[in-house]
Scaffold this motif. Sequence first.
Motif, PDB file in Angstrom:
ATOM      1  N   ASP A 158       0.829  -1.200   0.000  1.00  0.00           N
ATOM      2  CA  ASP A 158       0.000   0.000   0.000  1.00  0.00           C
ATOM      3  C   ASP A 158       0.872   1.262   0.000  1.00  0.00           C
ATOM      4  OD1 ASP A 158      -2.051  -1.804   0.253  1.00  0.00           O
ATOM      5  OD2 ASP A 158      -2.964  -0.855   1.997  1.00  0.00           O
ATOM      6  N   ASP A 159       0.392   2.308  -0.621  1.00  0.00           N
ATOM      7  CA  ASP A 159       0.887   3.691  -0.532  1.00  0.00           C
ATOM      8  C   ASP A 159       1.953   4.057  -1.570  1.00  0.00           C
ATOM      9  OD1 ASP A 159      -0.822   3.795   1.649  1.00  0.00           O
ATOM     10  OD2 ASP A 159       0.779   3.617   3.132  1.00  0.00           O
ATOM     11  N   HIS A 185      -5.385   3.895  -5.006  1.00  0.00           N
ATOM     12  CA  HIS A 185      -5.474   4.090  -3.541  1.00  0.00           C
ATOM     13  C   HIS A 185      -5.864   5.545  -3.263  1.00  0.00           C
ATOM     14  CE1 HIS A 185      -4.806   2.564   0.438  1.00  0.00           C
ATOM     15  NE2 HIS A 185      -3.638   3.117   0.664  1.00  0.00           N
ATOM     16  N   HIS A 226      -4.773   9.788  -0.595  1.00  0.00           N
ATOM     17  CA  HIS A 226      -4.962   8.925   0.576  1.00  0.00           C
ATOM     18  C   HIS A 226      -5.986   9.556   1.511  1.00  0.00           C
ATOM     19  CE1 HIS A 226      -4.101   5.991   3.736  1.00  0.00           C
ATOM     20  NE2 HIS A 226      -3.300   5.360   2.905  1.00  0.00           N
TER      21      HIS A 226
HETATM   22 ZN   LIG Z   1      -2.620   3.393   2.620  1.00  0.00          ZN
END
Ligand SMILES: [Zn+2]
Length: 273
Positions: free
Chosen positions: A95-96, A167, A171
């Motif tokens: 993630d990210d 994503h 965020h």
């Molecule tokens: Zn995240």
Amino acid sequence: MSLWWWLPALIVMLAISARYAWWKPALPDDLPRVLMYHMISPQGTSKKHRGLRVDPTMFERQIAWLASNGWEFVTLSTLTGGGFRGGKQVAITFDDGYEDNALNALPVLQKYGAKATLYLVVDRHNNDWSVKKKAHHNTGELAAEPKLSDTQVRQLIDSGVFELGGHTLTHCHLPSTPLEQKAEEISACRRVLEETFQTSVTSFAYPFGMFSAEDVDLVQQAGFSNAVTTDEGIDGAGGSMADPWRLRRIKVSGKDNFWAFKIRMRIGFRGYL
Ligand SMILES: [Zn+2]
């Protein structure tokens, strides 16, 4: 000698068995496992975000173990596109978009012929998303953490190891974002990633794992074909059907020892403490 000498030993054993649910029967191998990682880097001195940071040596041990135990590495598009065809399939997800994914994770994944899905935040530089969940989380630490450059993201895709997932743009915390704005966060992130990297983006990860039924609709309308959550577990247990818009994942924590990782692979989580 007191009759109660065994009591402390029993309490310790029960505590260990609650923290590490080694005694729970393993779920069948033909239920796919989706593993959730964030950073692959050594623990620093800070106590914050320790769970998000898996040491590179531990990471290699985990990937080597999956490879040698016959797990087939798949991306989310392969996993969901094949209609969850079963077999020992594992999807590695990040993630990210931390820079260490290219520096530390990619070489290991290449070495073992693994695949992965990267849920990339579009506006990821100097962005401390931890404050969007709770303002007091702001230490600036996640903002200072180096993120992947666009060149590095291209390198990940060109390696044939990684596919990209969405994503959101920033965020954002979906539950507290106005409807129009979050519709843009979700649909534009897919469009921008596809245009920038000339690749197809079909999977979405809800930031912080927080979302409502309305957000699921927005993800569907944006043209994604599946979405992952941060709900811990293995889909399909007990004959239940996997919901492609609310896929569960197995959290891999930087605080885990190797035994904990194997328990997570068996049952979807580590334990109750
Ligand atoms: Zn995240």
